[in-house]
Design a protein around this motif. Sequence first.
Motif, PDB file in Angstrom:
ATOM      1  N   SER A   1       0.935  -1.412  -0.117  1.00 54.83           N
ATOM      2  CA  SER A   1      -0.013   0.093  -0.074  1.00 54.83           C
ATOM      3  C   SER A   1       0.767   1.330   0.114  1.00 54.83           C
ATOM      4  O   SER A   1       2.152   1.237   0.664  1.00 54.83           O
ATOM      5  N   LYS A   2       0.433   2.456  -0.911  1.00 54.37           N
ATOM      6  CA  LYS A   2       1.147   3.367  -1.126  1.00 54.37           C
ATOM      7  C   LYS A   2       1.417   4.047   0.392  1.00 54.37           C
ATOM      8  O   LYS A   2       0.261   4.053   1.328  1.00 54.37           O
ATOM      9  N   ASP A   3       2.590   4.879   0.705  1.00 57.97           N
ATOM     10  CA  ASP A   3       2.558   5.777   1.964  1.00 57.97           C
ATOM     11  C   ASP A   3       1.648   6.902   2.108  1.00 57.97           C
ATOM     12  O   ASP A   3       1.711   7.856   1.255  1.00 57.97           O
ATOM     13  N   PHE A   4       0.603   6.701   2.929  1.00 58.60           N
ATOM     14  CA  PHE A   4      -0.602   7.719   3.043  1.00 58.60           C
ATOM     15  C   PHE A   4      -0.008   8.876   3.538  1.00 58.60           C
ATOM     16  O   PHE A   4      -0.300  10.195   2.949  1.00 58.60           O
ATOM     17  N   VAL A   5       0.345   8.955   4.527  1.00 62.34           N
ATOM     18  CA  VAL A   5       0.974   9.806   5.450  1.00 62.34           C
ATOM     19  C   VAL A   5       2.103   9.286   6.430  1.00 62.34           C
ATOM     20  O   VAL A   5       2.224   7.981   6.471  1.00 62.34           O
ATOM     21  N   LYS A   6       2.990  10.173   6.928  1.00 64.22           N
ATOM     22  CA  LYS A   6       4.076   9.694   7.730  1.00 64.22           C
ATOM     23  C   LYS A   6       3.119   8.868   8.917  1.00 64.22           C
ATOM     24  O   LYS A   6       2.477   9.369   9.569  1.00 64.22           O
ATOM     25  N   GLY A   7       3.492   7.586   9.044  1.00 60.48           N
ATOM     26  CA  GLY A   7       3.009   6.996  10.448  1.00 60.48           C
ATOM     27  C   GLY A   7       1.841   6.457  10.008  1.00 60.48           C
ATOM     28  O   GLY A   7       1.198   5.506  10.644  1.00 60.48           O
ATOM     29  N   LEU A   8       1.024   6.697   8.630  1.00 61.48           N
ATOM     30  CA  LEU A   8      -0.224   6.133   8.666  1.00 61.48           C
ATOM     31  C   LEU A   8      -0.036   5.612   7.156  1.00 61.48           C
ATOM     32  O   LEU A   8      -0.078   6.563   6.451  1.00 61.48           O
ATOM     33  N   THR A   9      -0.415   4.405   6.944  1.00 59.21           N
ATOM     34  CA  THR A   9      -0.581   4.006   5.273  1.00 59.21           C
ATOM     35  C   THR A   9      -1.867   3.700   5.007  1.00 59.21           C
ATOM     36  O   THR A   9      -2.759   3.195   5.906  1.00 59.21           O
ATOM     37  N   VAL A  10      -2.250   3.565   3.753  1.00 56.77           N
ATOM     38  CA  VAL A  10      -3.714   3.121   3.232  1.00 56.77           C
ATOM     39  C   VAL A  10      -3.645   1.560   3.498  1.00 56.77           C
ATOM     40  O   VAL A  10      -3.090   0.964   3.314  1.00 56.77           O
ATOM     41  N   ALA A  11      -5.045   1.207   4.121  1.00 56.17           N
ATOM     42  CA  ALA A  11      -5.450  -0.054   4.501  1.00 56.17           C
ATOM     43  C   ALA A  11      -5.744  -0.400   2.981  1.00 56.17           C
ATOM     44  O   ALA A  11      -6.623   0.103   2.307  1.00 56.17           O
ATOM     45  N   ASP A  12      -5.249  -1.464   2.494  1.00 60.35           N
ATOM     46  CA  ASP A  12      -5.535  -2.112   1.141  1.00 60.35           C
ATOM     47  C   ASP A  12      -7.186  -2.648   1.299  1.00 60.35           C
ATOM     48  O   ASP A  12      -7.685  -3.025   2.023  1.00 60.35           O
ATOM     49  N   GLY A  13      -7.664  -2.522  -0.157  1.00 61.33           N
ATOM     50  CA  GLY A  13      -8.943  -3.162  -0.286  1.00 61.33           C
ATOM     51  C   GLY A  13     -10.123  -2.667   0.523  1.00 61.33           C
ATOM     52  O   GLY A  13     -11.212  -3.220   0.974  1.00 61.33           O
ATOM     53  N   LEU A  14      -9.892  -1.319   0.783  1.00 62.66           N
ATOM     54  CA  LEU A  14     -11.315  -0.585   1.483  1.00 62.66           C
ATOM     55  C   LEU A  14     -12.463  -0.392   0.539  1.00 62.66           C
ATOM     56  O   LEU A  14     -12.156   0.444  -0.426  1.00 62.66           O
ATOM     57  N   ASN A  15     -13.587  -1.072   0.689  1.00 61.32           N
ATOM     58  CA  ASN A  15     -14.643  -0.506  -0.080  1.00 61.32           C
ATOM     59  C   ASN A  15     -15.746  -0.002   0.758  1.00 61.32           C
ATOM     60  O   ASN A  15     -16.358  -0.633   1.429  1.00 61.32           O
ATOM     61  N   GLY A  16     -15.963   1.289   0.504  1.00 58.23           N
ATOM     62  CA  GLY A  16     -16.898   1.959   1.384  1.00 58.23           C
ATOM     63  C   GLY A  16     -18.220   1.933   0.760  1.00 58.23           C
ATOM     64  O   GLY A  16     -19.279   2.815   1.333  1.00 58.23           O
ATOM     65  N   SER A  17     -18.531   1.213  -0.419  1.00 55.71           N
ATOM     66  CA  SER A  17     -19.914   1.439  -1.181  1.00 55.71           C
ATOM     67  C   SER A  17     -20.972   0.986  -0.008  1.00 55.71           C
ATOM     68  O   SER A  17     -20.780  -0.226   0.393  1.00 55.71           O
ATOM     69  N   GLY A  18     -21.915   1.736  -0.096  1.00 50.92           N
ATOM     70  CA  GLY A  18     -23.238   1.241   0.777  1.00 50.92           C
ATOM     71  C   GLY A  18     -23.127   1.639   2.166  1.00 50.92           C
ATOM     72  O   GLY A  18     -23.990   1.730   2.969  1.00 50.92           O
ATOM     73  N   LEU A  19     -21.829   2.253   2.770  1.00 49.80           N
ATOM     74  CA  LEU A  19     -21.766   2.855   4.032  1.00 49.80           C
ATOM     75  C   LEU A  19     -22.277   4.185   4.105  1.00 49.80           C
ATOM     76  O   LEU A  19     -22.237   4.970   3.360  1.00 49.80           O
ATOM     77  N   ARG A  20     -23.049   4.509   5.267  1.00 49.84           N
ATOM     78  CA  ARG A  20     -23.478   5.795   5.725  1.00 49.84           C
ATOM     79  C   ARG A  20     -22.596   6.358   6.867  1.00 49.84           C
ATOM     80  O   ARG A  20     -22.444   5.809   7.859  1.00 49.84           O
ATOM     81  N   VAL A  21     -22.163   7.471   6.501  1.00 49.03           N
ATOM     82  CA  VAL A  21     -21.415   8.088   7.379  1.00 49.03           C
ATOM     83  C   VAL A  21     -21.857   9.515   7.928  1.00 49.03           C
ATOM     84  O   VAL A  21     -22.209  10.291   7.101  1.00 49.03           O
ATOM     85  N   LEU A  22     -21.926   9.910   9.283  1.00 45.09           N
ATOM     86  CA  LEU A  22     -22.402  10.887   9.687  1.00 45.09           C
ATOM     87  C   LEU A  22     -21.051  12.242   9.935  1.00 45.09           C
ATOM     88  O   LEU A  22     -20.175  11.453  10.724  1.00 45.09           O
ATOM     89  N   ILE A  23     -20.954  13.149   9.536  1.00 44.73           N
ATOM     90  CA  ILE A  23     -19.854  14.142   9.940  1.00 44.73           C
ATOM     91  C   ILE A  23     -20.561  15.389  10.699  1.00 44.73           C
ATOM     92  O   ILE A  23     -21.738  15.809  10.154  1.00 44.73           O
ATOM     93  N   VAL A  24     -20.055  15.412  11.923  1.00 50.84           N
ATOM     94  CA  VAL A  24     -20.661  16.657  12.721  1.00 50.84           C
ATOM     95  C   VAL A  24     -19.261  17.675  12.720  1.00 50.84           C
ATOM     96  O   VAL A  24     -18.418  17.247  13.287  1.00 50.84           O
ATOM     97  N   HIS A  25     -19.470  18.799  12.271  1.00 53.62           N
ATOM     98  CA  HIS A  25     -18.508  19.671  12.540  1.00 53.62           C
ATOM     99  C   HIS A  25     -18.750  21.198  13.268  1.00 53.62           C
ATOM    100  O   HIS A  25     -19.976  21.579  13.140  1.00 53.62           O
ATOM    101  N   THR A  26     -17.698  21.903  13.612  1.00 51.12           N
ATOM    102  CA  THR A  26     -17.992  23.055  14.449  1.00 51.12           C
ATOM    103  C   THR A  26     -17.820  24.158  13.597  1.00 51.12           C
ATOM    104  O   THR A  26     -17.404  24.163  12.309  1.00 51.12           O
TER     105      THR A  26
END
Length: 168
Positions: A1-26
């Motif tokens: 997996s490519k280096d996403f950011v220092k210390g965190l890499t992309v998890a391979d094979g993530l398929n988010g289709s069908g997921l419902r996500v809530l974002i609450v922001h200030t």
Amino acid sequence: SKDFVKGLTVADGLNGSGLRVLIVHTRWNLPIVEPLVQGAVNTMKSLGVSESDIVIRQVPGSFELPFATQTLLASAKAAGRPFDAAIPIGVLIKGSTMHFEYIADAASHGIMRVGLEAGIPVIFGLLTCLTEDQALERAGVGKGASKGHNHGEDWGMGAVEMSLLAKK
Ligand SMILES: O=Nc1c(NC[C@H](O)[C@H](O)[C@H](O)CO)[nH]c(=O)[nH]c1=O
């Protein structure tokens, strides 16, 4: 997996289709919160989450994030349209008093508790910065040449990854 950011890499094979996500922001520190929200949305869409499955709500400040996340998760579940994950997003910047510490402590413990009690992954989308420059850097809109890294992108990926963990 490519280096996403220092210390965190992309998890391979993530398929988010069908997921419902809530974002609450200030609305507090909105010029920094906005790119964080956009980073989370763009990353989730790039992982297959439909834009119509990403619900974005706003609150005054970070202290309100735990209550808003809790109540919105509960009402979506009661309406038969449950969320698979939530990303509360806020930016705390140290002022001249102890206000920052108390809000950071309350909001972080509150956000953790909401996720554990709801049984739904809640991502820690709170920047707790000592200076405005630190916050700008972590929203990818820093004044330096590199502009920094948008942590909202990591939060979007984490929401997909944690949603799938719960479904396996
Ligand atoms: O004080 N600084 C900040 C702040 N204060 C407001 C607080 O979250 C809450 O909205 C009020 O106390 C009313 O409940 N909220 C932030 O998101 N970032 C800050 O940097």
